[in-house]
Structure formats: structure tokens, C-alpha cells
Design a protein around this motif. Structure first.
Motif, PDB file in Angstrom:
ATOM      1  N   LEU A 140       0.790  -1.178   0.025  1.00 31.79           N
ATOM      2  CA  LEU A 140      -0.198   0.109   0.092  1.00 31.79           C
ATOM      3  C   LEU A 140       0.753   1.312  -0.324  1.00 31.79           C
ATOM      4  N   PHE A 141       1.938   1.022   0.713  1.00 34.06           N
ATOM      5  CA  PHE A 141       3.124   2.336   0.580  1.00 34.06           C
ATOM      6  C   PHE A 141       3.260   2.580  -0.561  1.00 34.06           C
ATOM      7  N   LEU A 142       3.845   1.680  -1.391  1.00 38.30           N
ATOM      8  CA  LEU A 142       4.545   1.624  -2.696  1.00 38.30           C
ATOM      9  C   LEU A 142       3.249   2.320  -3.719  1.00 38.30           C
ATOM     10  N   ALA A 143       1.901   1.823  -3.475  1.00 34.55           N
ATOM     11  CA  ALA A 143       0.879   2.478  -4.263  1.00 34.55           C
ATOM     12  C   ALA A 143       0.707   3.649  -4.146  1.00 34.55           C
ATOM     13  N   LYS A 144       0.838   4.368  -2.808  1.00 32.32           N
ATOM     14  CA  LYS A 144       0.628   5.515  -2.662  1.00 32.32           C
ATOM     15  C   LYS A 144       1.945   6.444  -3.105  1.00 32.32           C
ATOM     16  N   PHE A 145       3.026   5.735  -2.964  1.00 23.77           N
ATOM     17  CA  PHE A 145       4.295   6.668  -3.381  1.00 23.77           C
ATOM     18  C   PHE A 145       4.464   6.785  -4.613  1.00 23.77           C
ATOM     19  N   PHE A 146       4.710   5.908  -5.480  1.00 23.52           N
ATOM     20  CA  PHE A 146       4.660   5.802  -6.957  1.00 23.52           C
ATOM     21  C   PHE A 146       3.616   6.523  -7.785  1.00 23.52           C
ATOM     22  N   PRO A 147       3.669   7.395  -8.699  1.00 24.18           N
ATOM     23  CA  PRO A 147       2.239   7.622  -9.488  1.00 24.18           C
ATOM     24  C   PRO A 147       1.755   6.635 -10.147  1.00 24.18           C
ATOM     25  N   PHE A 148       0.515   6.961 -10.453  1.00 27.22           N
ATOM     26  CA  PHE A 148      -0.396   5.900 -11.090  1.00 27.22           C
ATOM     27  C   PHE A 148       0.359   5.377 -11.989  1.00 27.22           C
ATOM     28  N   SER A 149       0.837   5.886 -13.101  1.00 30.56           N
ATOM     29  CA  SER A 149       1.291   5.526 -14.369  1.00 30.56           C
ATOM     30  C   SER A 149       2.792   4.973 -14.175  1.00 30.56           C
ATOM     31  N   GLU A 150       3.295   4.739 -13.053  1.00 27.00           N
ATOM     32  CA  GLU A 150       4.603   4.211 -12.883  1.00 27.00           C
ATOM     33  C   GLU A 150       4.835   3.140 -13.518  1.00 27.00           C
ATOM     34  N   ARG A 151       5.649   2.735 -14.516  1.00 32.19           N
ATOM     35  CA  ARG A 151       5.625   1.523 -15.282  1.00 32.19           C
ATOM     36  C   ARG A 151       6.320   0.355 -14.626  1.00 32.19           C
ATOM     37  N   SER A 152       7.127   0.585 -13.409  1.00 25.62           N
ATOM     38  CA  SER A 152       7.461  -0.470 -12.732  1.00 25.62           C
ATOM     39  C   SER A 152       6.741  -1.233 -11.897  1.00 25.62           C
ATOM     40  N   GLY A 153       5.493  -0.517 -11.549  1.00 26.63           N
ATOM     41  CA  GLY A 153       4.453  -1.332 -10.949  1.00 26.63           C
ATOM     42  C   GLY A 153       3.407  -1.846 -11.765  1.00 26.63           C
ATOM     43  N   LEU A 154       3.556  -1.754 -13.093  1.00 21.68           N
ATOM     44  CA  LEU A 154       2.501  -2.132 -13.922  1.00 21.68           C
ATOM     45  C   LEU A 154       2.969  -3.554 -14.586  1.00 21.68           C
TER      46      LEU A 154
END
Length: 689
Positions: free
Chosen positions: A158-172
Motif C-alpha cells: 500500500l505504501f508503494l501504491a501511494k508513493f509511486f504515481p499511478f502510471s509508474e511502469r515499474s508497478g504495472l
């Protein structure tokens, strides 16, 4: 020239940090200013400060204390903002702490990372710290067990989801990869179990229910758990033979679910009567209903449990939801699918029918099957939008929208002109935060509703709008007391008069206090009864109204006598005024006294403080303006607002006085001097007010 000594400077900085941490209050960087005056380069100074902070942390690592470390972390953040140390230093301190501490301690101090997510997202920290923070979280996830430390893992994600922007490709998962390592193993055919069941079948074949025969069949058991391989890798279904296998197994499993009907009492009693060690982790208990929610880290694939699993509503929902997710993937367009990964018309029809059957089973699954189906439909619809967004290359969520233009063309057949819309695209709704920021630049308000927005923007200054004459809803004395004046006739009984009504009475007092000078008439005797007091005022109002009416025809100028003076007319005696006043009501003041009171009231209204006086007073009181703020009606949040506007104390006090002068209806020097005297600050106003 003195040569720069790294160790000597580091020890000097380390001593300064220790002094700040040993101070009882919150850490401040004021004590570090003296140590920061060492004549070295800025880059070298930051390196020394970074090393001093890390040395201080390592000295406390053997006897780690969470409050001390929190103060050290806050001090490093303040220094980073003040450009004394490197912006990456706070995250490096956190990384050092998580590297040497146990998982229990890491879970305790992780709140320091979560609570400062807004700080990490600032421009000073984000670009330089995002990789370090990502590495820190990934290292923690590798150390944690997904089944034993589920809550901590969820907090990290949840912290990573709040910290990085929604379009951060490393989280997609941009290329739509599947977790092929997620294998579900199940046992081979259990001979003892089969022979036992066959014996029971021979003895009680006629009495056995179809439900038990299906749930205990090994073929059904094998088909049921074989479906997990298709859920793990749905692309198998685009091949001919695996597709037939999937259809066959799906039909049998859905038929078994359709045959076994569930009810809440039966479902609960089976679990209560079962004496099996399932390694269940109880997460939550409903104290009112007594229901217990179980969490299974991984599917239990024992053949002995299949009957209980088929009769469990939660387990059934897990499986049916997997079917829905897979059906949606098979029939959807994914950018990274191969060209051969397409369903035929016959396969699409089967998927549609199977989807409807799954939704019917979910609706019949207690508890609250209908609401659960509605939630699942909404979730899958959002999943479809998410997939489409990834197919479009994950564009930004604030694209530039070209406005629609009207083009007029001429029809060649009849010569008429037609208007068509060219380039009209769907307008994306901007976020509320962007709307508020843009409106604030234009001194506008955004409330969230069209009508509310219109009302709040009628006047740029809301406080000025509140003081507008249009908002004066008080009735006139003549209109409000008209009926009471008509009831002055002695023939009207007192209990039927308006002055005897409670609602009329308290409203009349408020109106008299705002509109009538008779209300402030001084007297020696107290008021006995409110109706009598009001009736006396009504008589006075009637007298004033009659005098005004009689004065209208006497406006014509009178002829002058020989001395050039105007003859004075004697006022006629008023029958109402000749009546004696009631006992206990103050007597009517004389005209000279009334005129003197009016002049005094006008002077008090005009004698308000000037901004020049308040500016000089703000300079005199200095930091003591915070003591004066509560007395002038300002709360703690407004004091913080004044401090955030500017760092100059004089301008903070001036801003407070300016708002007080604009909003206070009685901003007189007398009231301000009285307040300053109560605070012992009267000397500051000498010669100013």
C-alpha cells in the motif's frame, strides 16, 4: 590556510547532533547552525554531515530506541530541507535501520515510512530517493513470509501504491505476464479412501445422496484441481485439445456446484462438526453474530476435504470468481496477445453461457449472493477499463482535450447550410484538486455542486457579501408591531394580545435591541412582566408613528413675521401619550437625552481603529501577537495560517489585525486597549491608540 580535517569536522558535527537529541523538546536545527559555519565546500560539508548522522545511528544500534531514532530521522529531514545534508540521508538511515533490526522491530518502525509518504513525494526527495525506497521495500518483502506476515506485506504494498504515481511502469504488468510458478499440486488416487467409499456405497447405495456421490468421486476431484493449471496459464485454452479438456472439466464442476445447494445453517454446522487440523488462521470475529472468517494461505488439496470444500460458500466463491476472471481474459482484447489467441464464434458462445451460469451460482450462494454479484460485476468492469488503459500505452490521466469546433458546410443539393461538429471528443473530467487550484488562482470557490458554486461566487469577498445590506432580513418596527399597535384598544383582552405570546416576545426584544432607542432607556425599577414591558414600548412606537404622520402636512414653510423668524407650532396633545406609564417600566427619556445618546452612538461607530495604528501596534507587540490572537477570536488553525503566510513576525501580526479590522463590527481602540490590558501588554499601545 587551514587544511580541511575530515575526522575533526565529523566529530564536531557528531557532538552537535548529540546535543540536539539530548535536548528534551523536539529536535531543531538551530543548534546545528554553529557547527555548520566550518569553512569547507558545500559538497564536502554534506558528506561530513551524512557520515555524522550515520555514526550517531550506529552508536545507538546496540541499544536501539524507537523514540530516539524517530527524533534522529526528523532531524535529518529538517537538515535535508535546509540543504545542510544530502536529501537521500533520511532514507539511508531508514535502510540502515531495517538492515540490522529484526522483522518485529521493522514492523514497529515502518510507520515512519508510511506517515511521511507526502514528504517522500516532494520534488526534493522523490527523484533522488525513489529507487532507494523501492529497494528498501523489496528487501523487506523478500525477508517476509506471505502467509505469516500478510498484514506487514500489505502495508508495504500500500505504501508503494501511494508513493509511486499511478502510471509508474515499474508497478504495472504491461506485457500481461502470468505467474507460471504458482503451481497447485494434488494427490493421486487414494486406494484406501476409494475402497472405503465403495464399501459405503454398497451398503447404503439407495440412501446416498447425489451430492455425496459427486463430492467423493475421485474423477471429480481430479477435474476440479486440474482447472487450477488453466487458471494459472489461460493461454492454454487457445489450443484445441486443452480447450476441450477445459470445457469438459468446467461443465462437470459447475454441474456439481449446481447440484449441491447451500444454506447458511448447513454450511456452518459442517465446519463446526468437522474435527480436522486445517491450520486455519482466524483473522476476524464478528462479536454480534459469532461468525468467524477463515484465511487460507494456500488451497488444501486433500481428497478427504473435497466434500467439505464443495459445501463451503467462501471456497465456492473463490473458484467461481476465478472462472469469471478467466472468461473475461479469454474474450477480451489484450495488446500483447498473439494473433492466434482468439476465440471462435462457437467458443465465444460457450464462454457467454458459462459466464451466465457462474453468475447464477454466485447469486444462489449465501450469504448476500445478489449484492456479492453486483460487487463482482463492478470490479470486473473496472478491470476491463484497466486493461484498455494498458492497451493504449498507459497514457497520462490529464490529456490535452481539443475543443469542439463548429464548421458550416453548404449542401450542394438544395443550397442550405448545415452545421456539423468537427473534432468533438469526449471531455475527460478533471480531478477535484486541479479544479480547486485553478479556481483559487481566479479567486473563485469550488464546492462540488453547480448551484453551490454559483452562490459562493456571487461576490469575490464572502465576508463582504455577509455584511451586504441585501442580507439584512430584519423587519421594520412598523411592520412587526403593526398588529400589536392595533390591539392597544382596551376592549381587547390581555391574553389574546400578541405581546402575551412567547414567540412574539423574544423576537420583539431582539428587534428592539437592533432598531429602537427606547430599548436602552435607563430606569430605576426592574421589569415586572415581559408583556407589560412590551406593551409600554408598543405605546411609545405608536406615539412616534403618529407624530411622524402628523408632521407630514406641516412641511409647508410658514410666513415670516417682522423679525424674520418662523412661528413655532405647538404640537397637539397626544391622547396615547397622556396615559400614565405602567409601574415597573422605565420612564421615557427627554428629547435632549435621546439626542445626546444618538450622538454618542455615532461617535462610537466612527471611532474605529485605523490600519496605520494597527500596523504600528503590530511592530510593537512582536511575537506576543500569538497571545492576543485567541482574545480577538482567532483559533489555532488560523494562527498557523498567519505563520505560513510569512516568516516575519511583524507581518504576521499585521495580517491578523487586518482580518480582525475587516470582520469585527466593533473594532474600536477602547475594546482593543481593554484586551491588551487584560494580557498585561498595555505599554505596547502607549501613544498609538
Amino acid at each position: 590556510m587551514e587544511v580541511f580535517d575530515f575526522d575533526k569536522t565529523r566529530c564536531l558535527f557528531l557532538d552537535s547532533i548529540s546535543k540536539v537529541l539530548e535536548f528534551g523538546g523536539p529536535p531543531t536545527i538551530s543548534e546545528l547552525i554553529s557547527a555548520n559555519t566550518v569553512h569547507i565546500g558545500e559538497s564536502d560539508r554534506k558528506v561530513v554531515w551524512d557520515q555524522a548522522f550515520r555514526d550517531r545511528f550506529l552508536s545507538d544500534s546496540s541499544n536501539f530506541s524507537i523514540p530516539v531514532f524517530e527524533k534522529l530521522l526528523q532531524l535529518s529531514l529538517d537538515c535535508a530541507v535546509a540543504l545542510i545534508c544530502s536529501p537521500t540521508l533520511p532514507v539511508i538511515l531508514l535502510t540502515d535501520a531495517f538492515d540490522i533490526l529484526s522483522l518485529e522491530k521493522c514492523e514497529e518502525i515502518f510507520y515512519m515510512v508510511e506517515m511521511k509518504v507526502s514528504i517522500w513525494k516532494q520534488g526534493l526527495f522523490f527523484n533522488q530517493c525513489k529507487n532507494t525506497l523501492l529497494r528498501l521495500c523489496n528487501d523487506l518483502l523478500r525477508r517476509l513470509s506471505r502467509s505469516q506476515n500478510t498484514v506487514f506485506c500489505g502495508r508495504i504494498l500500500l505504501f508503494l501504491a501511494k508513493f509511486f504515481p499511478f502510471s509508474e511502469r515499474s508497478g504495472l504488468n504491461v506485457v500481461s505476464e502470468f505467474n507460471l510458478d504458482n503451481l497447485t499440486t494434488f494427490g493421486a488416487k487414494d486406494e484406501n479412501h476409494t475402497s472405503e467409499m465403495s464399501t459405503n456405497t454398497g451398503k447404503h447405495k439407495d440412501a446416498m445422496d447425489l451430492e455425496e456421490s459427486l463430492s467423493s468421486d475421485y474423477n471429480l476431484y481430479k477435474k476440479f484441481w486440474s482447472l487450477q493449471d488453466f487458471f494459472r496459464n489461460p493461454n492454454q485454452c487457445y489450443m484445441k485439445i486443452p480447450w476441450k479438456t477445459f470445457c469438459l472439466h468446467t461443465n462437470d464442476v459447475l454441474s456439481a456446484f449446481s447440484t449441491i445447494k447451500l444454506d447458511e445453517r448447513r454450511n456452518r454446522s459442517k465446519w463446526d462438526e468437522a474435527d480436522l487440523s486445517l491450520n486455519i488462521d482466524v483473522n476476524e470475529t464478528d462479536m454480534n453474530g459469532g461468525n468467524v472468517q477463515q484465511y487460507f494461505a494456500k488451497y488444501l488439496t486433500s481428497q478427504n476435504l473435497l466434500e467439505l470444500q464443495l459445501g463451503d460458500s467462501n471456497f465456492r466463491r473463490y473458484i467461481l470468481l476465478q472462472f469469471l476472471i478467466m472468461f473475461q481474459y479469454l474474450d477480451s482484447t489484450v495488446k500483447f496477445k498473439q494473433e492466434t489467441h482468439k476465440l471462435s464464434e462457437e467458443q465465444t458462445t460457450w464462454v457467454s453461457e458459462a459466464t451466465d451460469q457462474v453468475y447464477r451460482l454466485l447469486k444462489d450462494t449465501p450469504p448476500d449472493g445478489a449484492s456479492f454479484v453486483q460487487s463482482i460485476r463492478h470490479i470486473l468492469k473496472r478491470e476491463e477499463l484497466w486493461s484498455n488503459w494498458k492497451n493504449d500505452g498507459c497514457p497520462e490521466f490529464r490529456p490535452s482535450i481539443t475543443p469542439a469546433t463548429d464548421d458550416t458546410i453548404k449542401d450542394s443539393t438544395n443550397g442550405e447550410k448545415k452545421t456539423i461538429l468537427v473534432g468533438r471528443s469526449r471531455r475527460l473530467k478533471r480531478s477535484l484538486g486541479d479544479q480547486i487550484r485553478e479556481a483559487s488562482k481566479r479567486n473563485k470557490c469550488i464546492i462540488g455542486n453547480t448551484e453551490m458554486n454559483r452562490l459562493w461566487n456571487l461576490c469575490p469577498d464572502n465576508m463582504a457579501a455577509c455584511r451586504s445590506k441585501d442580507r439584512d432580513f430584519l423587519p421594520t418596527l412598523e411592520n412587526y408591531f403593526e398588529e400589536a399597535i392595533e390591539q392597544l384598544d382596551p376592549s381587547v383582552e390581555s391574553q389574546y394580545k400578541r405581546v402575551s405570546e412567547a414567540n412574539f416576545g423574544w423576537r420583539a426584544l431582539r428587534l428592539l435591541a437592533r432598531r429602537s432607542l427606547h430599548f436602552f432607556t435607563h430606569g430605576n425599577t426592574p421589569i415586572t412582566r415581559l408583556p407589560d414591558y412590551l406593551e409600554t414600548h408598543v405605546r411609545k412606537l405608536a406615539k412616534d408613528m403618529q407624530q411622524s404622520a402628523n408632521a407630514l402636512p406641516n412641511v409647508k414653510p410658514e410666513p415670516l413675521d417682522d423679525a424674520g423668524e418662523v412661528e413655532q407650532m405647538e404640537p397637539e396633545a397626544d391622547p396615547v401619550s397622556s396615559t400614565s406609564e405602567m409601574e415597573g417600566v422605565p420612564e421615557e427619556p427627554k428629547p435632549d437625552e435621546m439626542e445626546e445618546e444618538e450622538n454618542t452612538e455615532k461617535k462610537s461607530i466612527l471611532a474605529t481603529c485605523t490600519m496605520d495604528q494597527l500596523t504600528r501596534l503590530a511592530k510593537q507587540i512582536g511575537t506576543n501577537w500569538k497571545l492576543l490572537a485567541p482574545k480577538l477570536g482567532f483559533g489555532p488553525d488560523e494562527v498557523e495560517y498567519f505563520e505560513s503566510e510569512t516568516k516575519e513576525v511583524e507581518f504576521q501580526a499585521k495580517k491578523m489585525f487586518q482580518i480582525w479590522l475587516e470582520n469585527e463590527t466593533d473594532a474600536t481602540p477602547e475594546n482593543l486597549l481593554y484586551t491588551l490590558e487584560g494580557l498585561g501588554m498595555l505599554d505596547s499601545a502607549q501613544g498609538i491608540l
